[in-house]
Scaffold this motif. Structure first.
Motif, mmCIF file in Angstrom:
data_model
loop_
_atom_site.group_PDB
_atom_site.id
_atom_site.type_symbol
_atom_site.label_atom_id
_atom_site.label_comp_id
_atom_site.label_asym_id
_atom_site.label_seq_id
_atom_site.Cartn_x
_atom_site.Cartn_y
_atom_site.Cartn_z
ATOM 1 N N LEU A 118 0.831 -1.207 0.000
ATOM 2 C CA LEU A 118 0.000 0.000 0.000
ATOM 3 C C LEU A 118 0.865 1.256 0.000
ATOM 4 O O LEU A 118 0.560 2.233 -0.691
ATOM 5 C CB LEU A 118 -0.933 -0.005 1.210
ATOM 6 C CG LEU A 118 -1.839 -1.238 1.344
ATOM 7 C CD1 LEU A 118 -2.591 -1.197 2.666
ATOM 8 C CD2 LEU A 118 -2.778 -1.342 0.174
ATOM 9 N N SER A 119 1.954 1.235 0.764
ATOM 10 C CA SER A 119 2.833 2.411 0.799
ATOM 11 C C SER A 119 3.535 2.599 -0.540
ATOM 12 O O SER A 119 3.665 3.712 -1.029
ATOM 13 C CB SER A 119 3.854 2.291 1.935
ATOM 14 O OG SER A 119 4.835 1.313 1.654
ATOM 15 N N ALA A 120 3.964 1.502 -1.157
ATOM 16 C CA ALA A 120 4.665 1.598 -2.441
ATOM 17 C C ALA A 120 3.729 2.019 -3.564
ATOM 18 O O ALA A 120 4.127 2.764 -4.466
ATOM 19 C CB ALA A 120 5.316 0.254 -2.779
ATOM 20 N N GLU A 143 2.700 7.649 -0.665
ATOM 21 C CA GLU A 143 2.396 8.664 0.342
ATOM 22 C C GLU A 143 3.557 8.807 1.325
ATOM 23 O O GLU A 143 3.885 7.855 2.034
ATOM 24 C CB GLU A 143 1.112 8.304 1.094
ATOM 25 C CG GLU A 143 -0.136 8.337 0.239
ATOM 26 C CD GLU A 143 -0.430 9.726 -0.288
ATOM 27 O OE1 GLU A 143 -0.220 10.710 0.447
ATOM 28 O OE2 GLU A 143 -0.862 9.820 -1.453
ATOM 29 N N PRO A 144 4.181 9.972 1.390
ATOM 30 C CA PRO A 144 5.351 10.147 2.266
ATOM 31 C C PRO A 144 5.082 9.861 3.736
ATOM 32 O O PRO A 144 5.910 9.256 4.405
ATOM 33 C CB PRO A 144 5.751 11.611 2.063
ATOM 34 C CG PRO A 144 4.882 12.167 1.011
ATOM 35 C CD PRO A 144 3.835 11.174 0.653
ATOM 36 N N ASP A 181 14.445 9.199 4.627
ATOM 37 C CA ASP A 181 14.228 10.338 3.735
ATOM 38 C C ASP A 181 14.498 9.980 2.280
ATOM 39 O O ASP A 181 13.768 10.411 1.384
ATOM 40 C CB ASP A 181 15.107 11.519 4.147
ATOM 41 C CG ASP A 181 14.726 12.091 5.508
ATOM 42 O OD1 ASP A 181 13.595 11.822 5.975
ATOM 43 O OD2 ASP A 181 15.563 12.798 6.096
ATOM 44 N N LYS A 182 15.511 9.164 2.059
ATOM 45 C CA LYS A 182 15.829 8.744 0.686
ATOM 46 C C LYS A 182 14.760 7.788 0.149
ATOM 47 O O LYS A 182 14.480 7.768 -1.052
ATOM 48 C CB LYS A 182 17.211 8.091 0.616
ATOM 49 C CG LYS A 182 18.341 9.041 0.937
ATOM 50 C CD LYS A 182 18.411 10.149 -0.090
ATOM 51 C CE LYS A 182 19.577 11.070 0.230
ATOM 52 N NZ LYS A 182 19.587 12.275 -0.592
ATOM 53 N N MET A 183 14.151 7.000 1.042
ATOM 54 C CA MET A 183 13.048 6.129 0.613
ATOM 55 C C MET A 183 11.856 6.969 0.200
ATOM 56 O O MET A 183 11.195 6.671 -0.795
ATOM 57 C CB MET A 183 12.684 5.151 1.735
ATOM 58 C CG MET A 183 11.715 4.092 1.304
ATOM 59 S SD MET A 183 12.430 3.038 0.020
ATOM 60 C CE MET A 183 11.008 2.074 -0.422
ATOM 61 N N VAL A 184 11.579 8.019 0.946
ATOM 62 C CA VAL A 184 10.503 8.947 0.569
ATOM 63 C C VAL A 184 10.817 9.545 -0.798
ATOM 64 O O VAL A 184 9.951 9.600 -1.672
ATOM 65 C CB VAL A 184 10.310 10.042 1.640
ATOM 66 C CG1 VAL A 184 9.405 11.153 1.114
ATOM 67 C CG2 VAL A 184 9.745 9.454 2.920
ATOM 68 N N ASP A 185 12.075 9.972 -0.995
ATOM 69 C CA ASP A 185 12.466 10.528 -2.292
ATOM 70 C C ASP A 185 12.258 9.525 -3.422
ATOM 71 O O ASP A 185 11.803 9.886 -4.512
ATOM 72 C CB ASP A 185 13.945 10.963 -2.284
ATOM 73 C CG ASP A 185 14.217 12.155 -1.385
ATOM 74 O OD1 ASP A 185 13.249 12.846 -0.971
ATOM 75 O OD2 ASP A 185 15.405 12.395 -1.081
#
Length: 175
Positions: free
Chosen positions: A29-31, A35-36, A62-66
């Protein structure tokens, strides 16, 4: 008194497994939403994402969010990307755990033949883009499980993915 402690330990293990199942079930779901806030809520600050040779990973939450906010990932989401996972095998070790699972990356098949399914409309179908083996490292932080690292390797018959899955295959050897 030992029976009570044993029962408490067993209940804690059940609660830990359920929490980890829910955590890993949230990953697709996150992938697929990118959604950050979702990403930030399930990964540790120093999370490491290793996608093997040929694909960029991430070091740090933070890099995963990016990564999931990147144009490339947003394009994949807009193209109908769906991560479809299986139940993981979980190895508990107190406040850490390791889980092994598969995820199929599924996307719409725009070149497929349109077909109708009664009561479900028409579709050109879907295709499995690839299937990956996952080795998740998890940590309990402030009473809550988070993903500390994830190694993802394609199930293409090559040695690295098979070796990673073989590690999980030893789970019952000592039981």
């Amino acid at each position: 008194m030992n029976d009570i402690k044993t029962l408490e330990d067993r209940l804690r293990a059940v609660e830990d497994r359920l929490a980890i199942y829910n955590l890993l079930a949230s990953h697709p779901l996150s992938a697929d939403t990118g959604e950050p806030d979702f990403i930030e809520s399930i990964y540790t600050q120093d999370f490491v994402f290793d996608r093997g040779a040929g694909l960029s990973g991430a070091r740090g939450r933070d890099k995963m969010v990016d990564l999931v906010e990147s144009d490339a990932h947003r394009t994949a989401i807009a193209g109908g990307l769906a991560h479809f996972g299986n139940f993981p095998l979980i190895e508990l070790h107190g406040d850490t755990a390791v889980a092994t699972s598969y995820i199929a990356l599924i996307t719409t098949d725009e070149k497929g033949e349109e077909r109708e399914l009664a009561n479900h409309g028409t579709s050109t179908g879907f295709r499995v883009h690839r299937i990956v083996a996952n080795r998740w490292s998890l940590a309990r932080e402030n009473g809550r499980w988070s993903i500390a690292s994830r190694t993802v390797l394609p199930m293409d018959g090559s040695g690295p993915a098979l070796e990673m899955v073989r590690k999980a295959a030893t789970y019952y050897a000592d039981r």
